[in-house]
Design a protein around this motif. Structure first.
Motif, PDB file in Angstrom:
ATOM      1  N   ARG A 149      69.364 -63.618   5.658  1.00 18.33           N
ATOM      2  CA  ARG A 149      70.427 -62.619   5.819  1.00 18.33           C
ATOM      3  C   ARG A 149      70.231 -61.791   7.086  1.00 18.33           C
ATOM      4  O   ARG A 149      71.169 -61.176   7.589  1.00 18.33           O
ATOM      5  CB  ARG A 149      70.457 -61.686   4.612  1.00 18.33           C
ATOM      6  CG  ARG A 149      70.901 -62.340   3.312  1.00 18.33           C
ATOM      7  CD  ARG A 149      70.813 -61.359   2.150  1.00 18.33           C
ATOM      8  NE  ARG A 149      69.440 -60.895   1.932  1.00 18.33           N
ATOM      9  CZ  ARG A 149      69.120 -59.966   1.012  1.00 18.33           C
ATOM     10  NH1 ARG A 149      70.075 -59.396   0.274  1.00 18.33           N
ATOM     11  NH2 ARG A 149      67.857 -59.610   0.864  1.00 18.33           N
ATOM     12  N   THR A 150      69.018 -61.736   7.612  1.00 15.79           N
ATOM     13  CA  THR A 150      68.766 -60.932   8.799  1.00 15.79           C
ATOM     14  C   THR A 150      69.062 -61.671  10.098  1.00 15.79           C
ATOM     15  O   THR A 150      69.034 -61.066  11.164  1.00 15.79           O
ATOM     16  CB  THR A 150      67.286 -60.474   8.811  1.00 15.79           C
ATOM     17  OG1 THR A 150      66.445 -61.633   8.872  1.00 15.79           O
ATOM     18  CG2 THR A 150      66.953 -59.667   7.572  1.00 15.79           C
ATOM     19  N   ILE A 151      69.350 -62.961  10.015  1.00 16.49           N
ATOM     20  CA  ILE A 151      69.557 -63.754  11.221  1.00 16.49           C
ATOM     21  C   ILE A 151      70.917 -63.426  11.835  1.00 16.49           C
ATOM     22  O   ILE A 151      71.931 -63.347  11.136  1.00 16.49           O
ATOM     23  CB  ILE A 151      69.464 -65.261  10.903  1.00 16.49           C
ATOM     24  CG1 ILE A 151      68.061 -65.610  10.379  1.00 16.49           C
ATOM     25  CG2 ILE A 151      69.805 -66.096  12.138  1.00 16.49           C
ATOM     26  CD1 ILE A 151      67.907 -67.061   9.961  1.00 16.49           C
ATOM     27  N   ARG A 152      70.934 -63.195  13.152  1.00 13.89           N
ATOM     28  CA  ARG A 152      72.167 -62.961  13.889  1.00 13.89           C
ATOM     29  C   ARG A 152      72.398 -64.163  14.810  1.00 13.89           C
ATOM     30  O   ARG A 152      71.579 -64.443  15.691  1.00 13.89           O
ATOM     31  CB  ARG A 152      72.078 -61.678  14.714  1.00 13.89           C
ATOM     32  CG  ARG A 152      71.836 -60.424  13.889  1.00 13.89           C
ATOM     33  CD  ARG A 152      73.044 -60.101  13.014  1.00 13.89           C
ATOM     34  NE  ARG A 152      72.843 -58.856  12.266  1.00 13.89           N
ATOM     35  CZ  ARG A 152      72.339 -58.822  11.032  1.00 13.89           C
ATOM     36  NH1 ARG A 152      71.978 -59.958  10.433  1.00 13.89           N
ATOM     37  NH2 ARG A 152      72.192 -57.667  10.409  1.00 13.89           N
ATOM     38  N   THR A 153      73.523 -64.863  14.596  1.00 14.64           N
ATOM     39  CA  THR A 153      73.819 -66.056  15.397  1.00 14.64           C
ATOM     40  C   THR A 153      74.536 -65.708  16.689  1.00 14.64           C
ATOM     41  O   THR A 153      74.419 -66.445  17.679  1.00 14.64           O
ATOM     42  CB  THR A 153      74.677 -67.029  14.577  1.00 14.64           C
ATOM     43  OG1 THR A 153      75.866 -66.355  14.127  1.00 14.64           O
ATOM     44  CG2 THR A 153      73.902 -67.528  13.356  1.00 14.64           C
ATOM     45  N   ASP A 154      75.251 -64.595  16.718  1.00 14.91           N
ATOM     46  CA  ASP A 154      75.940 -64.195  17.943  1.00 14.91           C
ATOM     47  C   ASP A 154      74.924 -63.616  18.934  1.00 14.91           C
ATOM     48  O   ASP A 154      74.126 -62.743  18.576  1.00 14.91           O
ATOM     49  CB  ASP A 154      77.013 -63.158  17.628  1.00 14.91           C
ATOM     50  CG  ASP A 154      77.778 -62.730  18.867  1.00 14.91           C
ATOM     51  OD1 ASP A 154      78.654 -63.488  19.313  1.00 14.91           O
ATOM     52  OD2 ASP A 154      77.454 -61.626  19.377  1.00 14.91           O
ATOM     53  N   PRO A 155      74.913 -64.100  20.188  1.00 13.23           N
ATOM     54  CA  PRO A 155      73.923 -63.595  21.159  1.00 13.23           C
ATOM     55  C   PRO A 155      73.983 -62.087  21.342  1.00 13.23           C
ATOM     56  O   PRO A 155      72.934 -61.432  21.462  1.00 13.23           O
ATOM     57  CB  PRO A 155      74.291 -64.337  22.448  1.00 13.23           C
ATOM     58  CG  PRO A 155      74.986 -65.578  21.991  1.00 13.23           C
ATOM     59  CD  PRO A 155      75.731 -65.191  20.746  1.00 13.23           C
TER      60      PRO A 155
END
Length: 238
Positions: free
Chosen positions: A19-25
């Motif tokens: 849930r903490t992963i951000r895919t948008d740079p």
């Protein structure tokens, strides 16, 4: 932590909680900047028990909520408080008259303990005696000869005449009268002689310490050792 260490922490957290992963740079950059801003004073690990990865893993394992920077900062602050609470300031090795150096050494020791780079100093037991003194303090004590500076000893002399007279006698090579028991008032070794306090009815109301020892005590202290032992065994005259 520097930015690389913060990025490593985020990568570790992302493996445990996707849930903490951000895919948008852009979002990933903002997340890294936020965590680094809030955790820049939190180390990755210390030699004495702190591990930021362990703190993050514990939160993810025990809490249903997504981890936040505060969930890492709070354990770190608790770690610091616990170590400082167990720390007893050791006596600095610098000259106690140098207030700036004295305070600086205490502050350095506290910062090292709080940062986890040094263990808390435990208070020594009273029974440790002189064996627990810092070697540098021992050397300074041998250098000055006493824990009381000569100037302070001179200033205290009017307020403790008995001790001053005793020290003066020893310094001049004369026998120490307080080193033996007084045969007149029965004052023990190290205790000053006492005089009687007489009331208006000629009755004894009590005793008070004398500033000088009884003459018989002076004679006893000056007597040769064999004769001194024989006189100490004789009953006191009244």
């Amino acid at each position: 932590m520097d930015r690389r260490e913060t990025a490593a922490l985020l990568a570790y957290v992302g493996r445990l909680d996707p849930r903490t992963i951000r895919t948008d740079p852009g979002e990933a950059r903002d997340q890294l900047a936020q965590w680094h801003e809030l955790l820049d004073d939190v180390p990755m690990a210390t030699p004495h028990g702190w591990d930021v990865l362990a703190a993050a893993r514990k939160h993810i394992r025990t809490s249903p909520y997504q981890i936040l920077p505060a969930d890492v900062a709070r354990p770190w602050e608790s770690y610091r408080r616990d170590r400082l609470a167990r720390h007893s300031d050791p006596t600095p090795s610098v000259d106690p008259d140098d207030q700036a150096a004295w305070t600086a050494e205490l502050a350095r020791a506290r910062r090292a303990v709080a940062a986890g780079t040094a263990q808390p100093a435990q208070a020594r037991a009273i029974t440790s005696g002189r064996d627990g003194i810092d070697p540098r303090l021992k050397a300074r004590l041998r250098e000055i000869g006493s824990c009381i500076p000569p100037a302070a000893r001179t200033a205290l002399a009017p307020y403790r005449p008995t001790r001053a007279a005793r020290e003066a006698a020893v310094a001049q090579g004369r026998p120490d009268p307080l080193g033996v028991r007084c045969g007149w008032c029965q004052a023990g070794p190290g205790e000053p002689c006492r005089r009687r306090l007489i009331g208006p009815d000629d009755g004894v109301r009590g005793t008070a310490p004398r500033s000088t020892p009884h003459p018989s005590r002076l004679d006893l202290a000056a007597a040769p050792q064999p004769q001194r032992s024989e006189q100490a065994q004789q009953p006191a005259s009244t």
